[in-house]
Design a protein around this motif. Structure first.
Motif, mmCIF file in Angstrom:
data_model
loop_
_atom_site.group_PDB
_atom_site.id
_atom_site.type_symbol
_atom_site.label_atom_id
_atom_site.label_comp_id
_atom_site.label_asym_id
_atom_site.label_seq_id
_atom_site.Cartn_x
_atom_site.Cartn_y
_atom_site.Cartn_z
ATOM 1 N N UNK A 1 0.823 -1.211 0.000
ATOM 2 C CA UNK A 1 0.000 0.000 0.000
ATOM 3 C C UNK A 1 0.854 1.257 0.000
ATOM 4 N N UNK A 2 1.895 1.252 0.808
ATOM 5 C CA UNK A 2 2.772 2.427 0.878
ATOM 6 C C UNK A 2 3.514 2.627 -0.441
ATOM 7 N N UNK A 3 3.958 1.540 -1.067
ATOM 8 C CA UNK A 3 4.663 1.660 -2.348
ATOM 9 C C UNK A 3 3.731 2.200 -3.431
ATOM 10 N N UNK A 4 2.464 1.809 -3.415
ATOM 11 C CA UNK A 4 1.507 2.362 -4.365
ATOM 12 C C UNK A 4 1.334 3.861 -4.113
ATOM 13 N N UNK A 5 1.242 4.251 -2.858
ATOM 14 C CA UNK A 5 1.129 5.667 -2.497
ATOM 15 C C UNK A 5 2.343 6.455 -3.001
ATOM 16 N N UNK A 6 3.520 5.900 -2.822
ATOM 17 C CA UNK A 6 4.754 6.551 -3.283
ATOM 18 C C UNK A 6 4.770 6.632 -4.808
ATOM 19 N N UNK A 7 4.327 5.575 -5.484
ATOM 20 C CA UNK A 7 4.301 5.570 -6.951
ATOM 21 C C UNK A 7 3.418 6.698 -7.483
ATOM 22 N N UNK A 8 2.321 6.984 -6.801
ATOM 23 C CA UNK A 8 1.420 8.038 -7.246
ATOM 24 C C UNK A 8 1.957 9.434 -6.956
ATOM 25 N N UNK A 9 3.049 9.530 -6.217
ATOM 26 C CA UNK A 9 3.677 10.819 -5.930
ATOM 27 C C UNK A 9 4.927 11.062 -6.768
ATOM 28 N N UNK A 10 5.317 10.085 -7.581
ATOM 29 C CA UNK A 10 6.548 10.235 -8.352
ATOM 30 C C UNK A 10 6.377 11.309 -9.425
ATOM 31 N N UNK A 11 7.460 11.937 -9.871
ATOM 32 C CA UNK A 11 7.376 13.031 -10.845
ATOM 33 C C UNK A 11 6.703 12.641 -12.156
ATOM 34 N N UNK A 12 6.917 11.440 -12.639
ATOM 35 C CA UNK A 12 6.297 11.022 -13.899
ATOM 36 C C UNK A 12 4.782 10.915 -13.732
ATOM 37 N N UNK A 13 4.330 10.296 -12.668
ATOM 38 C CA UNK A 13 2.892 10.167 -12.420
ATOM 39 C C UNK A 13 2.245 11.541 -12.275
ATOM 40 N N UNK A 14 2.882 12.423 -11.514
ATOM 41 C CA UNK A 14 2.324 13.766 -11.323
ATOM 42 C C UNK A 14 2.235 14.522 -12.643
ATOM 43 N N UNK A 15 3.206 14.335 -13.536
ATOM 44 C CA UNK A 15 3.163 14.980 -14.849
ATOM 45 C C UNK A 15 2.004 14.436 -15.673
ATOM 46 N N UNK A 16 1.810 13.136 -15.643
ATOM 47 C CA UNK A 16 0.753 12.526 -16.444
ATOM 48 C C UNK A 16 -0.646 12.925 -15.987
ATOM 49 N N UNK A 17 -0.833 13.168 -14.707
ATOM 50 C CA UNK A 17 -2.165 13.519 -14.214
ATOM 51 C C UNK A 17 -2.408 15.021 -14.182
ATOM 52 N N UNK A 18 -1.401 15.821 -14.490
ATOM 53 C CA UNK A 18 -1.563 17.271 -14.459
ATOM 54 C C UNK A 18 -2.043 17.799 -15.809
ATOM 55 N N UNK A 19 -2.475 19.052 -15.799
ATOM 56 C CA UNK A 19 -2.778 19.722 -17.058
ATOM 57 C C UNK A 19 -1.448 20.022 -17.729
ATOM 58 N N UNK A 20 -1.343 19.710 -18.989
ATOM 59 C CA UNK A 20 -0.076 19.883 -19.700
ATOM 60 C C UNK A 20 -0.248 20.945 -20.779
ATOM 61 N N UNK A 21 0.673 21.892 -20.802
ATOM 62 C CA UNK A 21 0.684 22.952 -21.807
ATOM 63 C C UNK A 21 1.946 22.771 -22.631
ATOM 64 N N UNK A 22 1.787 22.283 -23.859
ATOM 65 C CA UNK A 22 2.942 22.027 -24.731
ATOM 66 C C UNK A 22 3.026 23.151 -25.744
ATOM 67 N N UNK A 23 4.197 23.743 -25.849
ATOM 68 C CA UNK A 23 4.431 24.816 -26.819
ATOM 69 C C UNK A 23 5.593 24.404 -27.711
ATOM 70 N N UNK A 24 5.328 24.305 -28.982
ATOM 71 C CA UNK A 24 6.326 23.837 -29.944
ATOM 72 C C UNK A 24 6.847 25.021 -30.746
ATOM 73 N N UNK A 25 8.167 25.055 -30.930
ATOM 74 C CA UNK A 25 8.794 26.109 -31.738
ATOM 75 C C UNK A 25 9.566 25.459 -32.881
ATOM 76 N N UNK A 26 9.643 26.147 -33.969
ATOM 77 C CA UNK A 26 10.483 25.728 -35.086
ATOM 78 C C UNK A 26 11.735 26.581 -35.020
ATOM 79 N N UNK A 27 12.889 25.949 -34.994
ATOM 80 C CA UNK A 27 14.150 26.683 -34.905
ATOM 81 C C UNK A 27 14.841 26.735 -36.237
#
Length: 86
Positions: free
Chosen positions: A60-86
């Motif tokens: 249970x604790x490992x599942x809780x920790x997994x849901x706090x990892x940076x990758x998980x937090x990125x996937x569940x957050x609102x994402x604003x992607x801005x693409x530039x052509x260089x």
């Protein structure tokens, strides 16, 4: 990685972690827990497998920790992607 580091620091008998993920698109209306009500949404389903002689509390604790990892937090957050052509 976050889960393995946590288990190592706690000296828990975690031998391996396997993550399986599936991506699909669903109608927003089919998602009871989603704020968006129209259009399509991305759905990611994740299966975690912890190997080792772990207690239920450790699982249970490992599942809780997994849901706090940076990758998980990125996937569940609102994402604003801005693409530039260089």
């Amino acid at each position: 990685m976050t889960v393995a580091l946590y288990a190592r620091r706690k000296n828990w008998p975690l031998e391996a972690v396997t993550v399986r993920m599936r991506h699909s698109r669903i109608h927003a209306a089919d998602c009871a827990d989603c704020e968006t009500r129209e259009g399509m949404l991305d759905r990611i389903e994740s299966d975690l497998e912890f190997e080792g002689r772990l207690t239920k509390e450790q699982h249970s604790k490992l599942l809780e920790i997994a849901e706090k990892c940076p990758v998980h937090r990125t996937l569940v957050s609102e994402i604003d992607i801005r693409t530039r052509v260089l």
